[in-house]
Design a protein around this motif. Structure first.
Motif, PDB file in Angstrom:
ATOM      1  N   PRO A  39       0.819  -1.220   0.000  1.00 40.65           N
ATOM      2  CA  PRO A  39       0.000   0.000   0.000  1.00 40.65           C
ATOM      3  C   PRO A  39       0.848   1.264   0.000  1.00 40.65           C
ATOM      4  CG  PRO A  39       0.043  -0.983   2.183  1.00 40.65           C
ATOM      5  CD  PRO A  39       0.721  -1.959   1.273  1.00 40.65           C
ATOM      6  N   TYR A  40       0.274   2.316  -0.548  1.00 43.67           N
ATOM      7  CA  TYR A  40       0.849   3.660  -0.456  1.00 43.67           C
ATOM      8  C   TYR A  40       0.300   4.264   0.819  1.00 43.67           C
ATOM      9  CZ  TYR A  40       2.326   8.345  -1.943  1.00 43.67           C
ATOM     10  OH  TYR A  40       2.921   9.578  -2.031  1.00 43.67           O
ATOM     11  N   ARG A  41       1.179   4.500   1.789  1.00 39.62           N
ATOM     12  CA  ARG A  41       0.742   4.891   3.124  1.00 39.62           C
ATOM     13  C   ARG A  41       0.981   6.371   3.379  1.00 39.62           C
ATOM     14  NH1 ARG A  41       2.964  -0.613   5.863  1.00 39.62           N
ATOM     15  NH2 ARG A  41       0.984  -1.738   5.916  1.00 39.62           N
ATOM     16  N   VAL A  42      -0.026   6.997   3.987  1.00 44.79           N
ATOM     17  CA  VAL A  42      -0.010   8.425   4.283  1.00 44.79           C
ATOM     18  C   VAL A  42      -0.226   8.624   5.774  1.00 44.79           C
ATOM     19  CG1 VAL A  42      -1.086  10.668   3.809  1.00 44.79           C
ATOM     20  CG2 VAL A  42      -1.003   8.908   2.007  1.00 44.79           C
ATOM     21  N   LEU A  43       0.580   9.495   6.371  1.00 45.19           N
ATOM     22  CA  LEU A  43       0.359   9.939   7.746  1.00 45.19           C
ATOM     23  C   LEU A  43      -0.138  11.372   7.701  1.00 45.19           C
ATOM     24  CD1 LEU A  43       0.587   9.532  10.832  1.00 45.19           C
ATOM     25  CD2 LEU A  43       2.964  10.349  10.664  1.00 45.19           C
ATOM     26  N   SER A  44      -1.297  11.628   8.302  1.00 42.81           N
ATOM     27  CA  SER A  44      -1.907  12.960   8.315  1.00 42.81           C
ATOM     28  C   SER A  44      -2.026  13.429   9.759  1.00 42.81           C
ATOM     29  CB  SER A  44      -3.293  12.914   7.656  1.00 42.81           C
ATOM     30  OG  SER A  44      -3.958  14.148   7.772  1.00 42.81           O
ATOM     31  N   LEU A  45      -1.464  14.614  10.051  1.00 45.10           N
ATOM     32  CA  LEU A  45      -1.387  15.111  11.424  1.00 45.10           C
ATOM     33  C   LEU A  45      -2.047  16.483  11.529  1.00 45.10           C
ATOM     34  CD1 LEU A  45       2.325  14.103  12.030  1.00 45.10           C
ATOM     35  CD2 LEU A  45       0.327  12.969  13.004  1.00 45.10           C
ATOM     36  N   ASP A  46      -3.057  16.578  12.386  1.00 44.59           N
ATOM     37  CA  ASP A  46      -3.802  17.824  12.571  1.00 44.59           C
ATOM     38  C   ASP A  46      -2.971  18.897  13.256  1.00 44.59           C
ATOM     39  OD1 ASP A  46      -5.886  16.229  11.718  1.00 44.59           O
ATOM     40  OD2 ASP A  46      -7.270  16.863  13.289  1.00 44.59           O
ATOM     41  N   ASN A  82      -6.779  22.556   8.668  1.00 46.79           N
ATOM     42  CA  ASN A  82      -6.244  22.160   9.963  1.00 46.79           C
ATOM     43  C   ASN A  82      -6.200  20.640  10.091  1.00 46.79           C
ATOM     44  OD1 ASN A  82      -5.403  23.420  12.651  1.00 46.79           O
ATOM     45  ND2 ASN A  82      -6.750  21.746  13.274  1.00 46.79           N
ATOM     46  N   ASN A  83      -7.194  19.968   9.559  1.00 45.55           N
ATOM     47  CA  ASN A  83      -7.142  18.516   9.382  1.00 45.55           C
ATOM     48  C   ASN A  83      -6.751  18.287   7.925  1.00 45.55           C
ATOM     49  OD1 ASN A  83      -7.585  15.825   8.887  1.00 45.55           O
ATOM     50  ND2 ASN A  83      -9.641  15.749   9.743  1.00 45.55           N
ATOM     51  N   PRO A  84      -5.484  17.925   7.653  1.00 40.97           N
ATOM     52  CA  PRO A  84      -5.004  17.882   6.260  1.00 40.97           C
ATOM     53  C   PRO A  84      -5.256  16.568   5.546  1.00 40.97           C
ATOM     54  CG  PRO A  84      -3.177  17.481   7.727  1.00 40.97           C
ATOM     55  CD  PRO A  84      -4.395  17.672   8.613  1.00 40.97           C
ATOM     56  N   VAL A  85      -6.227  15.791   6.011  1.00 38.05           N
ATOM     57  CA  VAL A  85      -6.439  14.475   5.421  1.00 38.05           C
ATOM     58  C   VAL A  85      -6.792  14.560   3.947  1.00 38.05           C
ATOM     59  CG1 VAL A  85      -8.884  14.369   6.113  1.00 38.05           C
ATOM     60  CG2 VAL A  85      -7.585  12.245   5.753  1.00 38.05           C
ATOM     61  N   MET A  86      -7.510  15.613   3.535  1.00 34.56           N
ATOM     62  CA  MET A  86      -7.850  15.743   2.120  1.00 34.56           C
ATOM     63  C   MET A  86      -6.634  16.108   1.277  1.00 34.56           C
ATOM     64  SD  MET A  86     -10.997  14.887   1.783  1.00 34.56           S
ATOM     65  CE  MET A  86     -11.433  15.544   0.186  1.00 34.56           C
ATOM     66  N   VAL A  87      -5.703  16.850   1.861  1.00 30.94           N
ATOM     67  CA  VAL A  87      -4.432  17.123   1.180  1.00 30.94           C
ATOM     68  C   VAL A  87      -3.692  15.814   0.961  1.00 30.94           C
ATOM     69  CG1 VAL A  87      -2.206  18.323   1.341  1.00 30.94           C
ATOM     70  CG2 VAL A  87      -4.294  19.446   2.145  1.00 30.94           C
ATOM     71  N   GLY A  88      -3.655  14.976   2.007  1.00 27.90           N
ATOM     72  CA  GLY A  88      -2.992  13.690   1.889  1.00 27.90           C
ATOM     73  C   GLY A  88      -3.641  12.793   0.858  1.00 27.90           C
ATOM     74  N   LEU A  89      -4.970  12.765   0.843  1.00 26.40           N
ATOM     75  CA  LEU A  89      -5.679  11.934  -0.131  1.00 26.40           C
ATOM     76  C   LEU A  89      -5.410  12.410  -1.552  1.00 26.40           C
ATOM     77  CD1 LEU A  89      -7.691   9.775  -0.992  1.00 26.40           C
ATOM     78  CD2 LEU A  89      -9.550  11.358  -0.409  1.00 26.40           C
ATOM     79  N   THR A  90      -5.445  13.725  -1.765  1.00 27.83           N
ATOM     80  CA  THR A  90      -5.207  14.278  -3.095  1.00 27.83           C
ATOM     81  C   THR A  90      -3.822  13.911  -3.608  1.00 27.83           C
ATOM     82  OG1 THR A  90      -6.689  16.141  -2.652  1.00 27.83           O
ATOM     83  CG2 THR A  90      -5.100  16.408  -4.441  1.00 27.83           C
ATOM     84  N   ASP A  91      -2.806  14.101  -2.769  1.00 26.47           N
ATOM     85  CA  ASP A  91      -1.447  13.799  -3.215  1.00 26.47           C
ATOM     86  C   ASP A  91      -1.198  12.298  -3.321  1.00 26.47           C
ATOM     87  OD1 ASP A  91      -0.199  16.236  -3.850  1.00 26.47           O
ATOM     88  OD2 ASP A  91      -0.015  16.734  -1.746  1.00 26.47           O
ATOM     89  N   ALA A  92      -1.857  11.511  -2.517  1.00 27.90           N
ATOM     90  CA  ALA A  92      -1.732  10.058  -2.657  1.00 27.90           C
ATOM     91  C   ALA A  92      -2.280   9.600  -4.006  1.00 27.90           C
ATOM     92  CB  ALA A  92      -2.465   9.359  -1.515  1.00 27.90           C
ATOM     93  N   LEU A  93      -3.417  10.136  -4.397  1.00 31.20           N
ATOM     94  CA  LEU A  93      -3.991   9.770  -5.692  1.00 31.20           C
ATOM     95  C   LEU A  93      -3.083  10.192  -6.841  1.00 31.20           C
ATOM     96  CD1 LEU A  93      -7.697  10.751  -4.981  1.00 31.20           C
ATOM     97  CD2 LEU A  93      -6.842   8.429  -5.361  1.00 31.20           C
ATOM     98  N   ALA A 129     -13.250  12.596   3.740  1.00 20.12           N
ATOM     99  CA  ALA A 129     -12.236  11.610   3.383  1.00 20.12           C
ATOM    100  C   ALA A 129     -12.800  10.194   3.433  1.00 20.12           C
ATOM    101  CB  ALA A 129     -11.033  11.740   4.324  1.00 20.12           C
ATOM    102  N   ARG A 130     -13.600   9.894   4.460  1.00 13.35           N
ATOM    103  CA  ARG A 130     -14.189   8.560   4.549  1.00 13.35           C
ATOM    104  C   ARG A 130     -15.194   8.312   3.428  1.00 13.35           C
ATOM    105  NH1 ARG A 130     -17.260   7.702   8.474  1.00 13.35           N
ATOM    106  NH2 ARG A 130     -17.312   9.693   9.585  1.00 13.35           N
ATOM    107  N   PHE A 131     -15.974   9.337   3.083  1.00 15.19           N
ATOM    108  CA  PHE A 131     -16.931   9.211   1.984  1.00 15.19           C
ATOM    109  C   PHE A 131     -16.210   8.953   0.666  1.00 15.19           C
ATOM    110  CE2 PHE A 131     -19.247  11.057  -1.562  1.00 15.19           C
ATOM    111  CZ  PHE A 131     -20.509  10.495  -1.427  1.00 15.19           C
ATOM    112  N   LEU A 132     -15.159   9.733   0.404  1.00 12.22           N
ATOM    113  CA  LEU A 132     -14.428   9.557  -0.857  1.00 12.22           C
ATOM    114  C   LEU A 132     -13.682   8.226  -0.880  1.00 12.22           C
ATOM    115  CD1 LEU A 132     -13.063  13.164  -1.448  1.00 12.22           C
ATOM    116  CD2 LEU A 132     -14.810  11.974  -2.770  1.00 12.22           C
ATOM    117  N   ALA A 133     -13.158   7.809   0.269  1.00 15.52           N
ATOM    118  CA  ALA A 133     -12.468   6.516   0.312  1.00 15.52           C
ATOM    119  C   ALA A 133     -13.412   5.390  -0.091  1.00 15.52           C
ATOM    120  CB  ALA A 133     -11.906   6.278   1.702  1.00 15.52           C
TER     121      ALA A 133
END
Length: 387
Positions: free
Chosen positions: A18-25, A226-237, A296-300
């Motif tokens: 897997p391509y793994r992402v760590l997202s930190l608020d 502030n919660n960068p999970v969508m940034v992480g998802l975008t760059d992971a894709l 992020a959960r919806f898009l996942a």
């Protein structure tokens, strides 16, 4: 698993890691919670002995090398950049303990402190700016975005706001990002993403490759991510292999239970009602945490249903005990507060370990990650060459 090597994930029949992402608020001084959480989690799995023979001593596994991409906002970027560079997590925890009171030299509490801050606030933010610069230089030295990517194989995406345009800006070094941000120092990037209005100075940082004194000014990335999970998802894709599963591990900063009953007639609040803006930051943080986590959960799920496997896990995901409420301000660096946040982090790690051992889906995802971490190796760490 550097994302510069897409040797797996390019064919549908490959056995794909897997391509793994760590997202930190973000979360100001509450970052000590996230740092302590990761420190204990790594230490507990290191003591158990991971699948890579990490050994039995605390912090003997390298958390950063477990991820292809790390994204963090504000205080989350400080932790994330430290992890990416191989700085021991105990040193990051110590940063908050040792430097926190100087970084936030005046805590905003009641109306009296708000009025005092309005009169002499520039003194405090200047003082805090100097303290944060010194702390970041001590922990991260002159390590650059390029250093982390080329020598550690870890991509970085750090949200901020460029004041010259009032637009979102992501300091980025990934497989697809080009060279724009290569030579930015991690210390400067962390300064830029943590420049929270009201609480801190704006960040004026040197532009790499330009004459000395050529600066850009930035504000806190928490204004929009502030919660960068969508940034992480975008760059992971954008950077994972076309058939490579994506896993995102998202960590908050012990967010306070939010919400208020606004009585009739009290909705007409103005500057003093918002404590001259001091109450806007926590409101934005709470709203973003909830919104972006759910998006992020919806898009996942949508991507997975469409044939592209994406999984997210938010940890910990339990309600904060009521007894923690007095210790959750963004600028509270009292010793008692540091102790309580670290204690809560340790408790939440114990609950996370229970979930790992119970075998639920999120717990197994975390357990698999932690057991795959490589042993710490000073030659692979950039921490020894910080200055």
């Amino acid at each position: 698993m550097p994302d510069t090597e897409l040797k797996d994930g390019n064919g549908p029949s490959d056995a794909v890691a897997p391509y793994r992402v760590l997202s930190l608020d973000g979360g100001g001084s509450r970052g000590v919670y996230a740092a302590a959480f990761l420190d204990r989690l790594v230490g507990q799995f290191g003591a158990r002995g991971g699948s890579n023979g990490a050994g039995a001593a605390k912090n003997m596994v390298d958390l950063g090398l477990g991820f292809d991409l790390i994204t963090g906002t504000s205080t989350g970027a400080i932790i994330g950049c430290g992890v990416a560079a191989g700085v021991p997590l105990r040193e990051i925890v110590a940063l908050y303990r040792d430097h926190g009171p100087a970084i936030f030299p005046h805590r905003i509490t009641g109306i009296g402190s708000v009025l005092w801050r309005a009169l002499v606030g520039s003194y405090y933010v200047r003082k805090g700016d100097t303290a944060l610069r010194d702390a970041l230089d001590e922990v991260l030295g002159d390590i650059t975005m390029r250093d982390v990517y080329e020598r550690r194989g870890i991509a970085l995406s750090i949200p901020s706001v460029r004041m010259s345009t009032h637009k979102a800006y992501v300091f980025k070094k990934t497989r697809t990002s080009g060279v724009r941000d290569d030579d930015y120092r991690l210390a400067d990037v962390c300064l830029a993403t943590s420049a929270a209005p009201v609480y801190r100075s704006l960040a004026a940082i040197q532009v790499p490759g330009e004459p000395k004194g050529t600066r850009q000014v930035f504000a806190d990335g928490g204004l929009w991510a502030n919660n960068p999970v969508m940034v992480g998802l975008t760059d992971a894709l954008a950077n994972a292999g076309p058939h490579q599963p994506i896993e995102i591990y998202s960590l908050g900063t012990c967010p306070r239970p939010e919400g208020e009953h606004v009585r009739a007639g009290k909705e007409h609040r103005s500057m003093m009602g918002w404590r001259l803006g001091a109450d806007v930051g926590p409101l934005a943080i709470a709203a973003q945490e909830f919104a972006y986590d759910n998006m992020a959960r919806f898009l996942a799920k949508a991507f997975t249903d469409a044939g592209r496997q994406v999984r997210t896990v938010r940890f910990p995901n339990k309600a904060v005990p009521a007894e923690m409420m007095p210790f959750l301000a963004l600028d509270d660096t009292r010793s008692e507060t540091m102790d309580r946040l670290i204690q809560q982090a340790h408790h939440d790690v114990d609950m996370t370990l229970s979930a790992c051992d119970a075998g639920d889906a999120d717990g197994l995802m975390i357990k698999t990650l932690m057991e795959s971490l490589p042993a710490a190796d000073e030659e692979r760490s950039l921490a020894a060459s910080r200055s």
